[in-house]
Scaffold this motif. Structure first.
Motif, mmCIF file in Angstrom:
data_model
loop_
_atom_site.group_PDB
_atom_site.id
_atom_site.type_symbol
_atom_site.label_atom_id
_atom_site.label_comp_id
_atom_site.label_asym_id
_atom_site.label_seq_id
_atom_site.Cartn_x
_atom_site.Cartn_y
_atom_site.Cartn_z
ATOM 1 N N VAL A 152 50.369 10.699 46.487
ATOM 2 C CA VAL A 152 50.837 10.134 47.747
ATOM 3 C C VAL A 152 50.965 8.628 47.574
ATOM 4 O O VAL A 152 49.980 7.953 47.256
ATOM 5 C CB VAL A 152 49.869 10.446 48.904
ATOM 6 C CG1 VAL A 152 50.341 9.766 50.189
ATOM 7 C CG2 VAL A 152 49.745 11.947 49.114
ATOM 8 N N VAL A 153 52.164 8.108 47.763
ATOM 9 C CA VAL A 153 52.383 6.669 47.665
ATOM 10 C C VAL A 153 52.084 6.041 49.025
ATOM 11 O O VAL A 153 52.782 6.338 50.007
ATOM 12 C CB VAL A 153 53.829 6.344 47.247
ATOM 13 C CG1 VAL A 153 54.045 4.832 47.207
ATOM 14 C CG2 VAL A 153 54.146 6.961 45.891
ATOM 15 N N PRO A 154 51.077 5.192 49.124
ATOM 16 C CA PRO A 154 50.765 4.584 50.423
ATOM 17 C C PRO A 154 51.871 3.636 50.859
ATOM 18 O O PRO A 154 52.432 2.915 50.032
ATOM 19 C CB PRO A 154 49.456 3.829 50.162
ATOM 20 C CG PRO A 154 49.422 3.607 48.700
ATOM 21 C CD PRO A 154 50.145 4.759 48.075
ATOM 22 N N PRO A 155 52.208 3.628 52.131
ATOM 23 C CA PRO A 155 53.276 2.732 52.592
ATOM 24 C C PRO A 155 52.826 1.275 52.582
ATOM 25 O O PRO A 155 51.683 0.960 52.910
ATOM 26 C CB PRO A 155 53.534 3.211 54.023
ATOM 27 C CG PRO A 155 52.231 3.825 54.453
ATOM 28 C CD PRO A 155 51.656 4.459 53.215
ATOM 29 N N VAL A 156 53.744 0.398 52.185
ATOM 30 C CA VAL A 156 53.562 -1.040 52.359
ATOM 31 C C VAL A 156 54.468 -1.428 53.517
ATOM 32 O O VAL A 156 55.701 -1.414 53.389
ATOM 33 C CB VAL A 156 53.916 -1.830 51.089
ATOM 34 C CG1 VAL A 156 53.697 -3.324 51.316
ATOM 35 C CG2 VAL A 156 53.086 -1.339 49.906
ATOM 36 N N TYR A 157 53.876 -1.742 54.656
ATOM 37 C CA TYR A 157 54.655 -2.002 55.854
ATOM 38 C C TYR A 157 55.239 -3.412 55.840
ATOM 39 O O TYR A 157 54.756 -4.287 55.117
ATOM 40 C CB TYR A 157 53.780 -1.814 57.096
ATOM 41 C CG TYR A 157 53.364 -0.383 57.317
ATOM 42 C CD1 TYR A 157 54.299 0.592 57.654
ATOM 43 C CD2 TYR A 157 52.034 0.013 57.190
ATOM 44 C CE1 TYR A 157 53.930 1.906 57.856
ATOM 45 C CE2 TYR A 157 51.647 1.330 57.388
ATOM 46 C CZ TYR A 157 52.600 2.267 57.722
ATOM 47 O OH TYR A 157 52.227 3.576 57.912
ATOM 48 N N PRO A 158 56.285 -3.651 56.636
ATOM 49 C CA PRO A 158 56.856 -4.999 56.716
ATOM 50 C C PRO A 158 55.800 -6.015 57.152
ATOM 51 O O PRO A 158 54.927 -5.689 57.970
ATOM 52 C CB PRO A 158 57.959 -4.851 57.773
ATOM 53 C CG PRO A 158 58.337 -3.399 57.727
ATOM 54 C CD PRO A 158 57.055 -2.681 57.446
ATOM 55 N N PRO A 159 55.853 -7.226 56.634
ATOM 56 C CA PRO A 159 54.882 -8.257 57.018
ATOM 57 C C PRO A 159 54.915 -8.513 58.517
ATOM 58 O O PRO A 159 55.967 -8.428 59.161
ATOM 59 C CB PRO A 159 55.352 -9.487 56.240
ATOM 60 C CG PRO A 159 56.127 -8.942 55.077
ATOM 61 C CD PRO A 159 56.796 -7.704 55.601
ATOM 62 N N LYS A 160 53.754 -8.834 59.066
ATOM 63 C CA LYS A 160 53.672 -9.164 60.484
ATOM 64 C C LYS A 160 52.548 -10.161 60.717
ATOM 65 O O LYS A 160 51.701 -10.390 59.841
ATOM 66 C CB LYS A 160 53.455 -7.911 61.330
ATOM 67 C CG LYS A 160 52.193 -7.137 61.050
ATOM 68 C CD LYS A 160 52.079 -5.900 61.929
ATOM 69 C CE LYS A 160 53.263 -4.978 61.825
ATOM 70 N NZ LYS A 160 53.115 -3.748 62.631
ATOM 71 N N GLY A 161 52.518 -10.735 61.895
ATOM 72 C CA GLY A 161 51.469 -11.678 62.247
ATOM 73 C C GLY A 161 50.129 -10.978 62.404
ATOM 74 O O GLY A 161 50.060 -9.799 62.759
ATOM 75 N N LEU A 162 49.069 -11.729 62.160
ATOM 76 C CA LEU A 162 47.733 -11.160 62.243
ATOM 77 C C LEU A 162 47.441 -10.589 63.623
ATOM 78 O O LEU A 162 46.892 -9.488 63.743
ATOM 79 C CB LEU A 162 46.693 -12.234 61.891
ATOM 80 C CG LEU A 162 45.214 -11.837 62.060
ATOM 81 C CD1 LEU A 162 44.867 -10.652 61.174
ATOM 82 C CD2 LEU A 162 44.305 -13.023 61.761
ATOM 83 N N GLU A 196 62.960 -8.636 52.774
ATOM 84 C CA GLU A 196 63.356 -7.273 52.413
ATOM 85 C C GLU A 196 63.168 -7.028 50.915
ATOM 86 O O GLU A 196 62.687 -5.965 50.513
ATOM 87 C CB GLU A 196 64.800 -7.016 52.811
ATOM 88 C CG GLU A 196 65.033 -6.964 54.318
ATOM 89 C CD GLU A 196 66.474 -6.682 54.669
ATOM 90 O OE1 GLU A 196 67.263 -6.376 53.739
ATOM 91 O OE2 GLU A 196 66.829 -6.772 55.855
ATOM 92 N N LYS A 197 63.549 -8.002 50.095
ATOM 93 C CA LYS A 197 63.395 -7.859 48.645
ATOM 94 C C LYS A 197 61.932 -7.809 48.242
ATOM 95 O O LYS A 197 61.539 -7.017 47.380
ATOM 96 C CB LYS A 197 64.112 -9.006 47.933
ATOM 97 C CG LYS A 197 65.628 -8.934 48.018
ATOM 98 C CD LYS A 197 66.286 -10.115 47.322
ATOM 99 C CE LYS A 197 67.801 -10.032 47.412
ATOM 100 N NZ LYS A 197 68.450 -11.216 46.777
#
Length: 255
Positions: free
Chosen positions: A160-170, A139-140
């Motif tokens: 427009v600030v592009p979203p950085v999404y939560p990490p996920k598996g490939l 989260e940090k």
């Protein structure tokens, strides 16, 4: 002198003024209290006083010409004088899947990707990637990466600030991709950007420091990704998105 000229045309002169990201609703004539971070930057770093002009943007495309109305140690506010829509977004919407790297390399990749017009970023866990984030640490990191993206927008003129999404598996990220052009960087191929038709959206996959594994490559190809090379030299994981996005924007975007 700049303050006098601004009364005539905010839009024409806003590129000469500081730009700050403030996630808020803007309305002409309204007074807005600046959050702690922007307020500190205005008062302690830029040392701006009451009546000084600057530009705010809301991260969703709207920009505002404002003047400092009150400057204090605990409270700094601005008065909104004019609104307009930002116009620096690329016609090519690239979703970058970036394998998570160590130290400040990920910060660099995100910063430069945003400067080059990326539309969205998803940090990825890949087979050879050795960074794994969990719980509060994830989260940090995510909040930090989003702040890096916002800062890059302040510098580059994007509204427009592009979203950085939560990490996920490939594999999960690949399964979600619907972009008409899907590319992954892989050294052992002769494919180049010029062989692709012109799309309006693209997905770009960048591997970790050790490169994509055979398993990663196989599932990416099965998901419609075309392997591409950036030449004979091996690029760092934080350098690859800079070069790849530059080429994509040159061939299909606005560079």
């Amino acid at each position: 002198m700049l303050e006098t000229l601004l009364a005539a045309n905010w839009v024409a002169l806003h590129g000469k003024m500081p730009r700050l990201y403030v996630s808020a609703e803007f309305a002409v004539g309204a007074t807005l209290t600046l959050p702690e971070g922007p307020a500190r930057h205005v008062t302690r770093v830029l040392r701006m006083g009451e009546g000084a002009p600057l530009v705010l943007f809301d991260g969703r495309g709207q920009e505002a010409g404002v003047r400092l109305a009150e400057v204090g140690r605990k409270h700094t506010s601005v008065r909104i004088e004019e609104l307009w829509q930002g116009g620096n977004e690329s016609p090519l919407a690239v979703h970058l899947g970036q394998a998570i790297s160590k130290g400040d390399r990920m910060d660099y990749a995100i910063q430069k990707a945003v400067e080059l017009g990326v539309a969205a970023i998803t940090p990825l866990y890949t087979e050879r990637g050795d960074v794994r984030l969990k719980g509060d640490r994830e989260e940090k990191k995510l909040a930090h990466w989003q702040a890096v993206a916002a800062s890059a927008c302040e510098q580059s003129g994007r509204a427009v600030v592009p979203p950085v999404y939560p990490p996920k598996g490939l594999d999960e990220w690949l399964a979600e991709r619907q972009e008409p052009l899907r590319l992954m960087l892989h050294l052992a191929t002769g494919n180049v950007f010029s062989q692709q038709p012109r799309p309006d959206a693209a997905a770009l996959l960048i591997g970790p420091e050790g490169g994509l594994s055979d398993a990663d490559i196989s599932i990416a190809v099965a998901s419609g990704f075309t392997p591409l090379t950036l030449g004979p030299r091996v690029l760092r994981t934080e350098t690859a998105p800079v070069v790849a996005l530059t080429l994509l924007q040159h061939h299909f975007g606005d560079l």
